[in-house]
Write a protein that holds these residues in place. Structure first.
Motif, short mmCIF file in Angstrom:
data_model
loop_
_atom_site.label_atom_id
_atom_site.label_comp_id
_atom_site.label_asym_id
_atom_site.label_seq_id
_atom_site.Cartn_x
_atom_site.Cartn_y
_atom_site.Cartn_z
N UNK A 89 0.88 -1.07 -0.11
CA UNK A 89 0.05 -0.02 -0.18
C UNK A 89 0.89 1.06 0.13
N UNK A 90 0.42 2.14 -0.96
CA UNK A 90 1.10 3.43 -0.88
C UNK A 90 0.37 4.56 -0.14
N UNK A 91 1.00 5.38 0.75
CA UNK A 91 0.08 6.57 1.38
C UNK A 91 0.62 7.80 0.86
N UNK A 92 -0.24 8.55 -0.07
CA UNK A 92 0.06 9.64 -0.74
C UNK A 92 0.40 10.95 0.45
N UNK A 93 1.38 11.74 0.10
CA UNK A 93 1.58 12.89 1.25
C UNK A 93 0.30 13.94 0.67
N UNK A 94 0.04 14.77 1.82
CA UNK A 94 -1.10 15.63 1.53
C UNK A 94 -0.99 16.49 0.37
N UNK A 95 -1.85 16.97 -0.43
CA UNK A 95 -1.68 17.81 -1.33
C UNK A 95 -1.07 19.27 -0.76
N UNK A 96 -0.22 19.88 -1.47
CA UNK A 96 0.23 21.24 -1.02
C UNK A 96 0.97 22.14 -2.17
N UNK A 97 1.11 23.42 -1.81
CA UNK A 97 1.59 24.38 -2.84
C UNK A 97 2.42 25.41 -1.74
N UNK A 98 3.58 25.64 -1.98
CA UNK A 98 4.43 26.44 -0.89
C UNK A 98 4.07 27.99 -1.48
N UNK A 99 4.11 28.45 -2.63
CA UNK A 99 3.96 29.67 -3.18
C UNK A 99 3.71 29.76 -4.76
N UNK A 148 1.65 45.32 -18.25
CA UNK A 148 0.94 46.09 -19.13
C UNK A 148 -0.40 45.52 -19.66
N UNK A 149 -1.17 46.27 -20.02
CA UNK A 149 -2.60 45.82 -20.80
C UNK A 149 -2.02 45.00 -22.05
N UNK A 150 -2.45 43.67 -22.11
CA UNK A 150 -2.22 42.90 -23.35
C UNK A 150 -0.73 42.21 -23.11
N UNK A 151 0.08 42.37 -22.17
CA UNK A 151 1.16 41.57 -22.27
C UNK A 151 1.13 40.28 -21.13
N UNK A 152 1.85 39.36 -21.46
CA UNK A 152 1.61 38.41 -20.91
C UNK A 152 3.25 37.92 -20.28
N UNK A 153 2.94 36.89 -19.25
CA UNK A 153 3.91 36.34 -18.37
C UNK A 153 3.61 34.85 -18.01
N UNK A 154 4.61 34.12 -17.64
CA UNK A 154 4.21 32.74 -17.09
C UNK A 154 4.60 32.91 -15.72
N UNK A 155 3.30 32.36 -14.93
CA UNK A 155 3.62 32.35 -13.26
C UNK A 155 3.98 30.88 -12.95
N UNK A 156 4.41 30.51 -11.81
CA UNK A 156 5.09 29.48 -11.47
C UNK A 156 4.60 28.94 -9.98
N UNK A 157 3.98 27.66 -10.13
CA UNK A 157 3.73 27.28 -8.69
C UNK A 157 4.78 26.46 -8.24
N UNK A 158 4.99 26.97 -6.85
CA UNK A 158 6.21 26.35 -6.39
C UNK A 158 6.02 25.27 -5.21
N UNK A 159 6.78 24.16 -5.08
CA UNK A 159 6.49 23.22 -3.95
C UNK A 159 5.26 22.63 -4.11
#
Length: 189
Positions: free
Chosen positions: A143-153, A161-172
């Motif tokens: 049996x595998x026990x998964x860790x609890x879901x989490x996101x650090x930041x 600017x209006x119309x500009x784009x950027x990529x955000x990152x989810x950490x941890x």
């Protein structure tokens, strides 16, 4: 053993009502179990006065203990429970009990097979029959026990600017069997 035997000039001999279950030495009364089931072990006096006479006792031969497999849900979340099942169980006169190879990962109720995830990791859930014919037997499932879901930041450039784009990152990020998706608190902005 025969009790209260009076041969009265006759002879006594042992027999079995079913030699596929148990045999018996005609002279000594030594019984040998052959196969699972029930039969009678009989002592008969023949050739004596008022004969023949006999007495008997029932004998049960237990099958050998066996368990073919253990099945249950995996993976499991921390704190979640599930009941594991032992299949093809033959106690053979013994007793069965559940155990975990690592109680720091998952515990199991010895009587019911109710498994509880404790911490992330992998261990075995085991069903063991002890004291039965043929010795101790067991079966297990990992049996595998998964860790609890989490996101650090979440990080990314601001302001834009209006119309500009950027990529955000989810950490941890720990998905723990789940799925992740991005959203905005205000799609007008």
């Amino acid at each position: 053993t025969t009790n209260g035997v009076v041969l009265s000039g006759g002879t006594g001999a042992w027999s079995s009502s079913d030699v596929l279950v148990a045999t018996v030495n005609p002279a000594t009364g030594l019984v040998t179990a052959v196969g699972a089931g029930t039969c009678n072990i009989i002592f008969t006096i023949t050739g004596g006065c008022n004969g023949p006479v006999s007495a008997q006792q029932s004998l049960t031969v237990n099958p050998n203990a066996a368990v073919t497999s253990v099945t249950g849900t995996s993976p499991l979340c921390i704190g979640a429970t599930t009941t594991y099942t032992a299949n093809g169980v033959v106690l053979g006169g013994g007793t069965g009990a559940w155990s975990s190879s690592d109680i720091l990962v998952a515990t199991v109720n010895p009587a019911t097979g109710l498994v509880t995830g404790v911490a992330a990791g992998t261990c075995n859930i085991i069903f063991t029959i002890t004291g039965g014919c043929g010795g101790t037997v067991s079966a297990q499932q990992s049996i595998t026990v998964d860790p609890n879901s989490s996101i650090t930041s979440v990080t990314g450039a601001s302001p834009l600017c209006i119309g500009a784009t950027t990529t955000y990152t989810a950490n941890g990020v720990v998905l723990s069997g789940g799925t992740g998706a991005w959203s905005s608190s205000d799609v007008v902005v």
